[in-house]
Design an enzyme around this catalytic site. Structure first.
Site, PDB file in Angstrom:
ATOM      1  CE  LYS A  35      -1.748   0.421   4.018  1.00 11.59           C
ATOM      2  NZ  LYS A  35      -1.321   1.596   4.795  1.00 11.59           N
ATOM      3  CB  THR A  36       3.446   2.484   2.325  1.00 11.43           C
ATOM      4  OG1 THR A  36       2.630   2.143   3.421  1.00 11.43           O
ATOM      5  CG2 THR A  36       4.115   3.812   2.575  1.00 11.43           C
ATOM      6  CG  ASP A 219      -1.508   5.597   4.187  1.00  8.98           C
ATOM      7  OD1 ASP A 219      -2.044   4.608   3.651  1.00  8.98           O
ATOM      8  OD2 ASP A 219      -0.494   5.518   4.909  1.00  8.98           O
ATOM      9  CD  GLU A 220      -3.611   2.834   7.414  1.00  8.23           C
ATOM     10  OE1 GLU A 220      -4.631   2.148   7.181  1.00  8.23           O
ATOM     11  OE2 GLU A 220      -2.547   2.338   7.820  1.00  8.23           O
ATOM     12  CD  GLN A 250      -5.000  -3.540   7.530  1.00  4.53           C
ATOM     13  OE1 GLN A 250      -4.179  -3.250   8.381  1.00  4.53           O
ATOM     14  NE2 GLN A 250      -4.668  -3.655   6.246  1.00  4.53           N
ATOM     15  NE  ARG A 617      -0.501  -5.606  11.111  1.00  2.62           N
ATOM     16  CZ  ARG A 617      -0.573  -4.986   9.944  1.00  2.62           C
ATOM     17  NH1 ARG A 617       0.357  -4.143   9.573  1.00  2.62           N
ATOM     18  NH2 ARG A 617      -1.587  -5.217   9.115  1.00  2.62           N
TER      19      ARG A 617
END
Length: 729
Positions: A35-36, A219-220, A250, A617
């Site tokens: 994603k980033t 983002d997010e 998430q 994670r």
DNA sequence: ATTAGTGGTGTTTTT
DNA sequence: CACCACTAAT
């Protein structure tokens, strides 16, 4: 060309997202799907191909950590400097905007930011001054009410209230805003709302920023609140494009106003037709992903997305049941040792928990074992008592009208000015509609307490005068010294650490001078656009920036980067991170999912998403631990295993630990009438504190029942069955 | 009028 | 357990 290099490493979906034409788009990016990387490569690609200048970039992230990460990664890809870009959190960017246009926003130049602690204190002060019964209107409730409405974009005047209670809450909301205005302070939500209103009302400014930021990246996105979404819409106008990256699975911040509705609305209003899903996971082995997928399938409200990987199957998840929380910690410690002997670096091991309070037991075990660890979150540096005191003095230097700061340190260290005197000051300030400071200065009380007040006023006046000639770290040092805080803590037996923290604050001020984000302030200056006149004193401005920094970025200061240490944090703060090995502890009903979530709408689904975040994670190894008994609120509590453990397919799991029937089951049996004769003489039992033993005699029945047990370690003891939580062994 | 000590109470997650 | 508010002692 460099850009080709960057692009060839992307998979087809990533490539498509990065090289989208000038349209708004929604990228549904699963955990570990890059994603980033997509976000930062998109920026780099746009700039390199000349479609965008750094000046036109507005990138919003959710945490300061993520913002830094993004900047680092962009500068690694590009040779240009990233200075002209606006990259930061919603709160950070709104703060920046308000500092530049404080006049247009109707704020004093010196406005200060209240963190949640300060806000709660302000609410309490308000309730007291209005003589509101705190029994009927709990400060926390009002605080929540205010924030929820602000996050929804609603001022008190626009809040719909139907019953008496919420009507009164709404009135108090209005009073609270007035108090903030009088004192020149803004809370977190106010930063956003103020900034939104500024852009909404001021057409010139709005057009200016719309012309400037042709590309807005978020983002997010799943964690944005209604207000944040409206803010973005306002900035985007009709021509600019928004590139939003998020993952509905998430979404874990509903409790602070985030709404998944934004994702649906965004798709409809902006990104229809350009929705891209990133589902290939580059982080975890297959068994971990399968567990995560299976878990999240229990949620009903999803956009639908399934992670996959072409990495190997990896290892099964390890589920371990302990008798107690301390045993759980011991187990984790032992496994950490194993991992180390397998050459897993400490910094690649994370201990996750649902709530901060759980870190205590773990920390204790680690400390005793001498294992280096680092705790993220919890009580952060800028939230510590001594630091807040010092900051209050600095806030008074910046703005003596700040009643919150004034009340906080008027008698710290003790100057013989007590509550009574403070109340008098308050009521006078109420009557005359001026600040506490003004009352204390022009009209101090008489008598002994009055002397203290006068001394305090002199102290602040002196500080304000002398600070003009000093640098920021010198100002901080002077405030700590002259206020008597340092001396005060020297006298306290537990004060040593506090003094060290105060010295650390001076250090923070020293490094802030250099690393300050102030340079970016000049950004707007290059346009011939509306500007507030330059602030009068650059020194004071640095102080404001530092105070804002302290409120907005409460903590990462204790970080000791590069050090090999175990990573301890809540699941919330683990979002976005990854580790070779992850422990998720306290997987018990009541804790995770948390009790409080059970009666909230969709509460369990949010908890499940949180669990999903936790699972994803881990790269290679995942431990899931739970304990039968746990100290909570200073009492032993009996818990059963979390439902989330049952939602993970058994074939992915390897179990270990307690074979003893769980205490909670035993207790359940005991609580039922049928379990009357559960205890008999000669029976082996287990007690959470005293360990194993044998029942010697049984006395009484029902709630009076008592047993005498001969414990292996501590000998004879008489226990009330109602309280002593015995387990058959 | 201030302070120190005591009892009652409540607790998720974060910018 | 830890924080806060209230009460009794200085």
């Amino acid at each position: 060309m460099i850009s080709n290099d960057i692009l060839t490493q992307l998979n087809p979906q990533q490539l498509k997202a990065v090289t989208l034409p000038h349209v708004s788009a929604l990228i549904l990016a699963g955990a570990g799907s890059g994603k980033t990387r997509v976000l930062t490569t998109r920026v780099a690609w746009l700039i390199q191909t000349g479609q965008l200048s750094p000046h036109g970039v507005l990138a919003v992230t959710f945490t300061n950590k993520a913002a830094r990460e993004m900047l680092t990664r962009i500068s690694a890809m590009l040779t240009i400097n990233t200075r002209g870009m606006w990259v930061g959190t919603f709160h950070g960017l709104c703060n920046r905007m308000l500092r530049m246009h404080y006049r247009d926003a109707g704020l004093p130049q010196t406005f200060q930011i209240l963190d949640s602690q300060d806000q709660l204190a302000a609410v309490k002060r308000l309730l007291k001054s209005l003589n509101v019964d705190e029994e009927r209107f709990a400060p926390r409730e009002l605080q929540y009410f205010i924030n929820a409405n602000k996050e929804a974009g609603l001022r008190a005047a626009r809040v719909q209230s139907y019953d008496e209670h919420s009507k009164r809450l709404t009135e108090l909301y209005a009073e609270y805003d007035q108090q903030c205005r009088r004192e020149g302070v803004v809370d977190f939500a106010e930063l956003l709302l103020r900034s939104y209103e500024l852009l909404e009302r001021n057409e010139i400014l709005r057009d200016h920023y719309r012309r400037r930021f042709s590309h807005i990246l978020v983002d997010e996105f799943q964690d944005t609140s209604r207000l944040q979404y409206l803010w973005l819409k306002l900035l985007a106008g009709s021509d600019n494009v928004i590139f939003a990256v998020g993952d509905d699975d998430q979404a874990i911040y509903a409790f602070r106003g985030a709404s998944a509705q934004n994702i649906f609305d965004f798709e409809r209003e902006f990104a229809s037709g350009s929705l891209i899903k990133l589902e290939q996971n580059y982080r975890s082995h297959a068994q971990i992903l399968e567990a995560a997928n299976a878990l999240i399938h229990h949620n009903t409200k999803r956009l639908g997305k399934e992670l996959w990987t072409d990495a190997g199957r990896g290892e099964p998840l390890r589920v371990h049941e302990s008798v107690s929380d301390t045993d759980e910690a011991a187990f984790i410690l032992q496994q950490v040792h194993n991992l180390r002997s397998e050459a897993v670096p400490l910094s690649e091991i994370a201990l996750l928990y649902r709530s901060n309070a759980q870190s205590r037991v773990l920390e204790h075990a680690l400390f005793t074992a001498g294992l280096p660890y680092r705790v993220y979150g919890g009580l952060r540096f800028f939230e510590r008592q001594e630091i807040k005191h010092a900051l209050a003095y600095l806030r008074l230097v910046a703005n003596p009208e700040d009643d919150g700061a004034f009340a906080r340190v008027l008698n710290v260290p003790a100057r013989g000015v007590g509550n009574r005197t403070l109340e008098q000051l308050h009521s006078t300030s109420e009557q005359r509609a001026v600040s506490l400071w003004e009352v204390a200065r022009s009209n101090p009380p008489t008598g002994r307490a009055g002397q203290g007040v006068i001394g305090f006023v002199r102290l602040i006046e002196g500080l304000r005068r002398d600070c003009l000639a000093l640098s920021l770290p010198e100002v901080v040092a002077l405030a700590i010294e002259r206020s008597g805080l340092k001396h005060h803590y020297q006298l306290e037996p537990e004060g040593k650490e506090r003094i060290e923290n105060l010295e650390e604050l001076i250090n923070a001020a020293a490094t802030f001078d250099v690393e300050s984000d102030a340079p970016q302030r000049a950004a707007l200056g290059t346009d011939q656009q509306p500007q507030d006149e330059p602030e009068s004193d650059p020194r004071l401005r640095t102080l404001h920036d530092f105070l804002a920094h302290a409120a907005l970025e409460a903590g990462e200061h204790q970080a000791v980067p590069g050090q090999q240490a175990l990573q301890l944090m809540t699941v919330h703060s683990a979002k976005g991170l990854e580790f070779d090995a992850v422990f998720i502890s306290g997987l018990e009903e009541g804790l995770f999912p948390h009790d409080n979530s059970l009666n909230q709408a969709d509460g369990v689904e949010e908890e499940r998403r949180l669990m999903y975040v936790a699972l994803t994670r881990a790269r290679r190894r995942l431990y899931l631990t739970h304990a039968q008994t746990r100290m909570l609120h200073g009492q032993t509590r009996y818990n059963i295993a979390s439902r989330f453990l049952r939602e993970i397919p058994e074939q992915l799991v390897q179990r270990s630990g307690a074979r003893v029937p769980s205490a909670a089951q035993a207790l359940g049996g005991y609580a039922l009438p049928s379990g009357a004769s559960r205890w008999r003489v000669g029976q082996d039992v287990l007690h959470p504190k005293f360990g194993p033993g044998v029942i010697v005699s049984v006395q009484g029945r029902g709630s009076d029942a008592r047993v005498t047990v001969n414990f292996r370690r501590d000998g004879m003891r008489e226990l009330a069955l109602e309280y002593a939580k015995l387990v058959p062994a």
